[in-house]
Motif scaffolding. Structure first.
Motif, mmCIF file in Angstrom:
data_model
loop_
_atom_site.group_PDB
_atom_site.id
_atom_site.type_symbol
_atom_site.label_atom_id
_atom_site.label_comp_id
_atom_site.label_asym_id
_atom_site.label_seq_id
_atom_site.Cartn_x
_atom_site.Cartn_y
_atom_site.Cartn_z
ATOM 1 N N GLY A 170 -71.320 40.337 -0.796
ATOM 2 C CA GLY A 170 -70.904 39.586 0.365
ATOM 3 C C GLY A 170 -69.476 39.888 0.751
ATOM 4 N N VAL A 171 -68.998 39.186 1.755
ATOM 5 C CA VAL A 171 -67.608 39.329 2.165
ATOM 6 C C VAL A 171 -66.710 38.708 1.109
ATOM 7 C CG1 VAL A 171 -68.193 39.362 4.604
ATOM 8 C CG2 VAL A 171 -67.666 37.193 3.500
ATOM 9 N N SER A 172 -65.459 39.096 1.115
ATOM 10 C CA SER A 172 -64.528 38.580 0.134
ATOM 11 C C SER A 172 -64.363 37.079 0.281
ATOM 12 C CB SER A 172 -63.180 39.284 0.261
ATOM 13 O OG SER A 172 -62.608 39.058 1.539
ATOM 14 N N SER A 173 -64.226 36.406 -0.840
ATOM 15 C CA SER A 173 -64.075 34.960 -0.851
ATOM 16 C C SER A 173 -62.631 34.579 -0.572
ATOM 17 C CB SER A 173 -64.508 34.400 -2.201
ATOM 18 O OG SER A 173 -65.879 34.651 -2.443
ATOM 19 N N PRO A 174 -62.420 33.463 0.147
ATOM 20 C CA PRO A 174 -61.045 33.045 0.434
ATOM 21 C C PRO A 174 -60.299 32.551 -0.786
ATOM 22 C CG PRO A 174 -62.600 31.393 1.195
ATOM 23 C CD PRO A 174 -63.408 32.583 0.789
ATOM 24 N N CYS A 175 -61.013 32.284 -1.866
ATOM 25 C CA CYS A 175 -60.377 31.775 -3.067
ATOM 26 C C CYS A 175 -61.102 32.293 -4.299
ATOM 27 C CB CYS A 175 -60.383 30.246 -3.063
ATOM 28 S SG CYS A 175 -59.705 29.477 -4.542
ATOM 29 N N MET A 176 -60.344 32.751 -5.266
ATOM 30 C CA MET A 176 -60.893 33.166 -6.542
ATOM 31 C C MET A 176 -60.013 32.608 -7.655
ATOM 32 S SD MET A 176 -62.113 37.107 -5.812
ATOM 33 C CE MET A 176 -63.199 37.140 -7.258
ATOM 34 N N ALA A 177 -60.600 32.472 -8.825
ATOM 35 C CA ALA A 177 -59.872 31.841 -9.914
ATOM 36 C C ALA A 177 -60.401 32.299 -11.263
ATOM 37 C CB ALA A 177 -59.974 30.315 -9.811
ATOM 38 N N TRP A 178 -59.586 32.064 -12.268
ATOM 39 C CA TRP A 178 -59.981 32.258 -13.661
ATOM 40 C C TRP A 178 -60.045 30.904 -14.353
ATOM 41 C CZ3 TRP A 178 -61.765 36.735 -15.522
ATOM 42 C CH2 TRP A 178 -61.401 37.929 -14.873
ATOM 43 N N PHE A 179 -61.113 30.697 -15.091
ATOM 44 C CA PHE A 179 -61.268 29.542 -15.952
ATOM 45 C C PHE A 179 -61.501 30.023 -17.374
ATOM 46 C CE2 PHE A 179 -62.226 28.042 -11.761
ATOM 47 C CZ PHE A 179 -61.775 26.726 -11.731
ATOM 48 N N ARG A 180 -61.293 29.144 -18.321
ATOM 49 C CA ARG A 180 -61.580 29.487 -19.709
ATOM 50 C C ARG A 180 -62.110 28.272 -20.440
ATOM 51 N NH1 ARG A 180 -55.472 30.439 -22.229
ATOM 52 N NH2 ARG A 180 -54.819 28.226 -22.267
ATOM 53 N N GLN A 181 -62.879 28.549 -21.474
ATOM 54 C CA GLN A 181 -63.415 27.479 -22.297
ATOM 55 C C GLN A 181 -63.405 27.917 -23.752
ATOM 56 O OE1 GLN A 181 -67.369 26.080 -21.285
ATOM 57 N NE2 GLN A 181 -66.925 24.086 -22.188
ATOM 58 N N ALA A 182 -62.638 27.209 -24.546
ATOM 59 C CA ALA A 182 -62.595 27.443 -25.976
ATOM 60 C C ALA A 182 -63.642 26.579 -26.666
ATOM 61 C CB ALA A 182 -61.213 27.134 -26.524
ATOM 62 N N PRO A 242 -52.846 32.537 -30.268
ATOM 63 C CA PRO A 242 -54.168 32.153 -30.770
ATOM 64 C C PRO A 242 -54.821 31.056 -29.939
ATOM 65 C CG PRO A 242 -52.679 32.468 -32.601
ATOM 66 C CD PRO A 242 -51.845 32.571 -31.354
ATOM 67 N N GLU A 243 -54.043 30.161 -29.359
ATOM 68 C CA GLU A 243 -54.610 29.107 -28.537
ATOM 69 C C GLU A 243 -55.192 29.614 -27.225
ATOM 70 O OE1 GLU A 243 -50.055 28.231 -28.715
ATOM 71 O OE2 GLU A 243 -51.577 29.159 -29.989
ATOM 72 N N ASP A 244 -54.990 30.891 -26.904
ATOM 73 C CA ASP A 244 -55.615 31.501 -25.739
ATOM 74 C C ASP A 244 -57.038 31.970 -26.022
ATOM 75 O OD1 ASP A 244 -53.311 31.259 -24.029
ATOM 76 O OD2 ASP A 244 -52.440 33.003 -25.036
ATOM 77 N N ASN A 245 -57.468 31.901 -27.274
ATOM 78 C CA ASN A 245 -58.847 32.259 -27.607
ATOM 79 C C ASN A 245 -59.819 31.454 -26.759
ATOM 80 O OD1 ASN A 245 -58.004 34.039 -29.574
ATOM 81 N ND2 ASN A 245 -58.553 32.733 -31.298
ATOM 82 N N ALA A 246 -60.691 32.131 -26.037
ATOM 83 C CA ALA A 246 -61.642 31.448 -25.170
ATOM 84 C C ALA A 246 -62.549 32.465 -24.501
ATOM 85 C CB ALA A 246 -60.925 30.617 -24.101
ATOM 86 N N MET A 247 -63.631 31.955 -23.922
ATOM 87 C CA MET A 247 -64.414 32.729 -22.988
ATOM 88 C C MET A 247 -63.779 32.542 -21.614
ATOM 89 S SD MET A 247 -67.113 34.747 -22.749
ATOM 90 C CE MET A 247 -68.223 34.332 -24.100
ATOM 91 N N GLU A 284 -62.933 21.407 -23.262
ATOM 92 C CA GLU A 284 -63.390 21.398 -21.881
ATOM 93 C C GLU A 284 -63.019 22.699 -21.189
ATOM 94 O OE1 GLU A 284 -65.232 17.785 -22.124
ATOM 95 O OE2 GLU A 284 -65.106 18.955 -20.289
ATOM 96 N N ARG A 285 -63.810 23.049 -20.168
ATOM 97 C CA ARG A 285 -63.460 24.193 -19.347
ATOM 98 C C ARG A 285 -62.151 23.903 -18.615
ATOM 99 N NH1 ARG A 285 -68.015 26.675 -15.546
ATOM 100 N NH2 ARG A 285 -68.472 27.857 -17.455
ATOM 101 N N GLN A 286 -61.254 24.858 -18.628
ATOM 102 C CA GLN A 286 -59.913 24.681 -18.101
ATOM 103 C C GLN A 286 -59.621 25.705 -17.015
ATOM 104 O OE1 GLN A 286 -56.764 26.057 -20.673
ATOM 105 N NE2 GLN A 286 -55.348 24.462 -19.963
ATOM 106 N N GLY A 287 -59.047 25.252 -15.918
ATOM 107 C CA GLY A 287 -58.571 26.165 -14.903
ATOM 108 C C GLY A 287 -57.340 26.897 -15.391
#
Length: 121
Positions: free
Chosen positions: A27-39, A86-91, A43-46
């Motif tokens: 599709g066309v480019s999205s007006p907003c994109m982001a990264w989230f992570r979950q360890a 180490p606290e950055d460990n996440a998906m 909870e999933r974190q923005g």
């Protein structure tokens, strides 16, 4: 529909760097994109969000260490991660939305399958 595919995850020692990429297609480019992570057990974190040009924000825990960016066409999202801890460990998940922009996951319309980041001490 829009498809998002992340890459660039892996294992790194504390203090090292990784760069995550997310390629959007369908599709066309999205007006907003982001990264989230979950360890595990958390909870999933923005992590960071960006419009076409403007950076919307960063999580306090990554400010000064991570940088979010997009290519000129707006179809590839990046997350440069420096001084990893180490606290950055996440998906880590790439996400996109059709309207507005922010750090809350419930407003996003499209999600990638994730890429694992592991930081050893």
């Amino acid at each position: 529909e829009v498809q998002l595919v992340e890459s660039g995850g892996g294992s790194v020692q504390a203090g090292g760097s990784l760069r995550l990429s997310c390629v959007a297609s369908g599709g066309v480019s999205s007006p907003c994109m982001a990264w989230f992570r979950q360890a595990l057990g958390k909870e999933r974190q923005g992590v960071a969000a960006i419009g076409y040009e403007d950076i919307i924000g960063y999580a306090d825990s990554v400010k000064g260490r991570f940088t979010i960016s997009r290519d000129n066409a707006g179809n590839t999202l990046y997350l440069q991660m420096n001084n990893l801890k180490p606290e950055d460990n996440a998906m880590y998940y790439c996400a996109a939305r059709n309207f507005g922009c922010g750090m809350t996951d419930h407003d996003y319309d499209y999600w990638g399958q994730g890429t694992q980041v592991t930081v050893s001490s």
